[in-house]
Design a protein around this motif. Structure first.
Motif, PDB file in Angstrom:
ATOM      1  N   GLU A 121       0.830  -1.214   0.000  1.00  0.00           N
ATOM      2  CA  GLU A 121       0.000   0.000   0.000  1.00  0.00           C
ATOM      3  C   GLU A 121       0.865   1.266   0.000  1.00  0.00           C
ATOM      4  OE1 GLU A 121      -3.202   0.093  -0.402  1.00  0.00           O
ATOM      5  OE2 GLU A 121      -3.682  -2.024  -0.109  1.00  0.00           O
ATOM      6  N   ASN A 128      -0.255 -12.554   3.133  1.00  0.00           N
ATOM      7  CA  ASN A 128      -1.244 -12.264   2.084  1.00  0.00           C
ATOM      8  C   ASN A 128      -0.731 -12.564   0.688  1.00  0.00           C
ATOM      9  OD1 ASN A 128      -1.743 -10.720   4.495  1.00  0.00           O
ATOM     10  ND2 ASN A 128      -3.348  -9.644   3.381  1.00  0.00           N
ATOM     11  N   HIS A 173     -18.274 -13.530   7.530  1.00  0.00           N
ATOM     12  CA  HIS A 173     -17.553 -12.289   7.803  1.00  0.00           C
ATOM     13  C   HIS A 173     -18.365 -11.458   8.794  1.00  0.00           C
ATOM     14  CE1 HIS A 173     -15.613 -13.493   4.038  1.00  0.00           C
ATOM     15  NE2 HIS A 173     -14.613 -12.731   4.388  1.00  0.00           N
ATOM     16  N   THR A 229      -8.245 -13.041   5.849  1.00  0.00           N
ATOM     17  CA  THR A 229      -7.783 -11.677   5.596  1.00  0.00           C
ATOM     18  C   THR A 229      -8.857 -10.664   5.949  1.00  0.00           C
ATOM     19  OG1 THR A 229      -6.426 -12.512   3.774  1.00  0.00           O
ATOM     20  CG2 THR A 229      -6.806 -10.139   3.862  1.00  0.00           C
ATOM     21  N   THR A 230      -8.558  -9.812   6.911  1.00  0.00           N
ATOM     22  CA  THR A 230      -9.458  -8.725   7.314  1.00  0.00           C
ATOM     23  C   THR A 230      -9.331  -7.583   6.317  1.00  0.00           C
ATOM     24  OG1 THR A 230      -9.320  -9.298   9.657  1.00  0.00           O
ATOM     25  CG2 THR A 230      -9.929  -7.029   9.120  1.00  0.00           C
ATOM     26  N   ARG A 231     -10.480  -6.981   5.967  1.00  0.00           N
ATOM     27  CA  ARG A 231     -10.482  -5.881   4.996  1.00  0.00           C
ATOM     28  C   ARG A 231     -11.096  -4.630   5.611  1.00  0.00           C
ATOM     29  NH1 ARG A 231     -10.726 -10.570   2.132  1.00  0.00           N
ATOM     30  NH2 ARG A 231      -9.453 -10.629   0.218  1.00  0.00           N
ATOM     31  N   HIS A 268     -12.601  -0.698   4.759  1.00  0.00           N
ATOM     32  CA  HIS A 268     -13.121   0.259   3.777  1.00  0.00           C
ATOM     33  C   HIS A 268     -13.518   1.513   4.542  1.00  0.00           C
ATOM     34  CE1 HIS A 268     -15.359   2.056   0.478  1.00  0.00           C
ATOM     35  NE2 HIS A 268     -16.365   2.254   1.330  1.00  0.00           N
ATOM     36  N   ASP A 294      -9.505   1.354   0.463  1.00  0.00           N
ATOM     37  CA  ASP A 294      -9.788  -0.072   0.606  1.00  0.00           C
ATOM     38  C   ASP A 294      -8.451  -0.781   0.765  1.00  0.00           C
ATOM     39  OD1 ASP A 294     -12.788  -0.751   0.064  1.00  0.00           O
ATOM     40  OD2 ASP A 294     -12.265   0.782  -1.428  1.00  0.00           O
ATOM     41  N   GLU A 321      -6.238  -4.393   2.688  1.00  0.00           N
ATOM     42  CA  GLU A 321      -6.221  -5.658   3.399  1.00  0.00           C
ATOM     43  C   GLU A 321      -5.263  -5.559   4.579  1.00  0.00           C
ATOM     44  OE1 GLU A 321      -5.069  -8.759   0.762  1.00  0.00           O
ATOM     45  OE2 GLU A 321      -7.050  -8.909  -0.191  1.00  0.00           O
ATOM     46  N   SER A 356      -3.049 -11.366   6.780  1.00  0.00           N
ATOM     47  CA  SER A 356      -3.846 -12.560   7.080  1.00  0.00           C
ATOM     48  C   SER A 356      -3.388 -13.206   8.388  1.00  0.00           C
ATOM     49  CB  SER A 356      -3.720 -13.567   5.941  1.00  0.00           C
ATOM     50  OG  SER A 356      -4.068 -12.982   4.712  1.00  0.00           O
ATOM     51  N   SER A 377     -14.263  -5.639   7.702  1.00  0.00           N
ATOM     52  CA  SER A 377     -14.849  -6.962   7.529  1.00  0.00           C
ATOM     53  C   SER A 377     -13.866  -7.994   8.061  1.00  0.00           C
ATOM     54  CB  SER A 377     -15.146  -7.224   6.049  1.00  0.00           C
ATOM     55  OG  SER A 377     -15.674  -8.523   5.863  1.00  0.00           O
TER      56      SER A 377
END
Length: 535
Positions: A197, A277, A362, A429-431, A433, A480, A482, A485, A530
């Protein structure tokens, strides 16, 4: 080149010292002791009926010398051929790194060639960071093994830890002779690993640079890349990405799939250099026989004890993988669930048919309201220190912690769930947003997910950074991302907390002095995290 800090150099020296210690334990001799030529190193047999070992020089790409050791099964007399396994060394490690495991494999009927990657220790050349020269070296070593050992040209495997893992995967894209790969604690995407990122992984890059300077000869290209990387020279960002893409197995995915090698990937949940990840994403896209194993720990610690010859699950499965796909042994590994996870919380193993099947549901955490924070100050939430923090989690189940009630809200945006009546098995994997508004065009933020107990102490479940550039001050924009993991069990009666701040010792941050970040949740585009769970 930016000079590594004293702390970084001490860490690198500690890594090298550990390698020397391991070498002494395994061989009874200093790590640098080796014969200059094959003739000067007669075969040494540990005991009657065991494999023999000799130290040799192998000519690599461009004619450089690669220092190597060769284990041959007992009783090999030239009348039969054996499967061969080639093991390139890890970054900064001496060429005897794999001797304990190589002997075990040779005792089981393999020819094993371990060699020091170019540019390190007594091998020639410069550190090319898994560049074309390293890929060509791997093929040269295979050529040598087929010409100078009783190796079967139809049964060629490669493997290794860390740097050796990356080289092995890359070689599988360019050398069709490679039928099996075991890539432990490696990378599939180098940029996603150390520049995720658009955020520089400071401690990871500094450690790699320092260890390379101490144990080898970095190429001018590597020195330039590290200098620009650590100095945040954005004018060279495209060059950095191109450099990393050239050295990423994911770039050559089509070639790897076309060649069809059976590939086993192993990694640790807390790997400070190559987060899980990028391996999971790569695994899902592989078309041939494949296996993915994640265990607690940090970089190379899941398989580290196996380098001393101690019992180790990762190396046990590695041998089973080679046995089935090189020897044709009917050991059942091809019929097992191809994804094997070990929980950080319980130490129990879980099998899944694919990575996408790991979570069964989720849980969304609403990031409601608006939170504004000041930048450039550490709130007290952080991802810990490379190696140390995840090793404490691996061996003592002590991840980085923070007191969530005491985090200053002027420096950290915080959201919490209600207490869960039942435990939550976080898997995958948590996401995140959200919508961000900055008072400056550039900035960095780090998102954390904590398991919060009754006293408000949060144990780190996962985290990840993100960086932005070129944004219009005062103009909202979406994010957005990730988080890394993981497999972590949140006990009943605990909460989950999402924390976002702007400083973490693991990363270089890009927040101008006095800048502020606002996190909002528009009605038409609500913000959330999530969390993947296994019911």
């Amino acid at each position: 080149m930016m000079t590594p800090s004293r702390t970084t150099l001490r860490a690198a020296i500690g890594t090298v010292s550990a390698a020397v210690l391991a070498t002494t334990v395994l061989t009874g001799a200093p790590a640098t002791a080796q014969a200059a030529t094959p003739e000067a190193a007669p075969a040494a047999t540990a005991s009657a009926g065991s494999a023999s070992v000799r130290f040799v020089d192998i000519k690599g790409d461009g004619g450089i010398t690669l220092k190597a050791n060769v284990f041959t099964p007992a009783g090999a007399d030239g009348t039969r051929r054996y499967p061969v396994i080639v093991l390139p060394t890890s970054w900064a490690m001496p060429q005897v790194e794999y001797m304990a495991q190589a002997k075990k494999l040779a005792d089981a009927g393999y020819v094993v060639v371990g060699y020091n990657s170019r540019g390190f220790w007594q091998s020639g050349g410069q550190i090319e960071t898994a560049g074309p020269e390293d890929i060509a070296d791997a093929s040269k070593v295979i050529d040598w093994a087929l010409a100078n050992t009783p190796a079967d040209p139809q049964k060629v495997g490669m493997g290794g830890v860390s740097y050796g893992a990356g080289i092995s995967l890359l070689a599988a894209a360019f050398d069709k002779r490679i039928k099996v790969v075991a890539a432990l604690s490696g990378w599939a995407n180098l940029i996603d690993s150390i520049y995720s990122e658009r955020t520089q992984h400071l401690q990871a890059a500094a450690m790699l640079g320092g260890a390379g300077e101490l144990t080898g000869r970095p190429s001018p290209e590597l020195r330039t890349v590290l200098k620009d990387f650590l100095a945040s020279n954005l004018s060279k960002e495209k060059d950095l990405i191109a450099w990393g893409k050239k050295r990423s197995p994911a770039t050559y995915l089509d070639r790897i799939n076309a060649n069809g090698a059976a590939i086993m990937l192993g990694n640790a949940w807390g790997d400070s250099l190559f987060p899980p990840n990028q391996y999971a994403d790569f695994f899902e896209k592989l078309k041939g026989p494949k296996r993915l194993e994640f265990r607690p720990g940090d970089h190379a610690t899941a398989e580290g004890l196996g380098l001393f010859g101690l019992p180790n699950d990762t190396w046990t499965d590695t041998k089973r993988w080679f046995d089935h796909y090189l020897k044709g042994a009917d050991n059942g590994i091809d019929k097992e669930s191809p994804v094997l996870l070990k929980s950080r919380s319980t130490g129990a193993y879980e099998g899944y048919k694919s990575w996408k099947d790991v979570p069964s549901a989720h849980r969304k955490i609403a990031l409601d309201g608006s939170r504004q924070i000041n930048t450039n100050w550490d709130s007290g939430a952080d991802g810990g220190l490379i190696f140390l923090s995840s090793m404490l989690d691996q061996f003592f189940r002590l991840p980085p912690m923070a007191s969530i009630p005491l985090l200053p809200r002027s420096l950290a945006a915080v959201w919490q769930t209600e207490r869960y009546e039942t435990g939550q098995r976080v898997r995958g994997t948590t996401r995140l947003h959200t919508t961000v508004t900055s008072t400056a065009e550039s900035g960095t933020a780090i998102a954390y997910l904590y398991d919060v107990g009754p006293l408000g102490v949060g144990k780190l479940v996962t985290h990840a950074p993100f960086t932005f550039h070129g944004k219009t001050p005062g103009q909202p924009f979406g994010v957005d991302m990730e988080l890394f993991s993981t497999a972590y069990d949140v006990p009943a009666g605990h909460k989950l907390a999402v924390v976002v701040d702007t400083v973490d010792p693991l990363y270089i941050e890009h927040n101008p002095s006095g800048a502020r970040l606002t996190f909002s949740s528009p009605a038409d585009d609500p913000s959330y995290v999530s969390v993947p769970v296994r019911d």
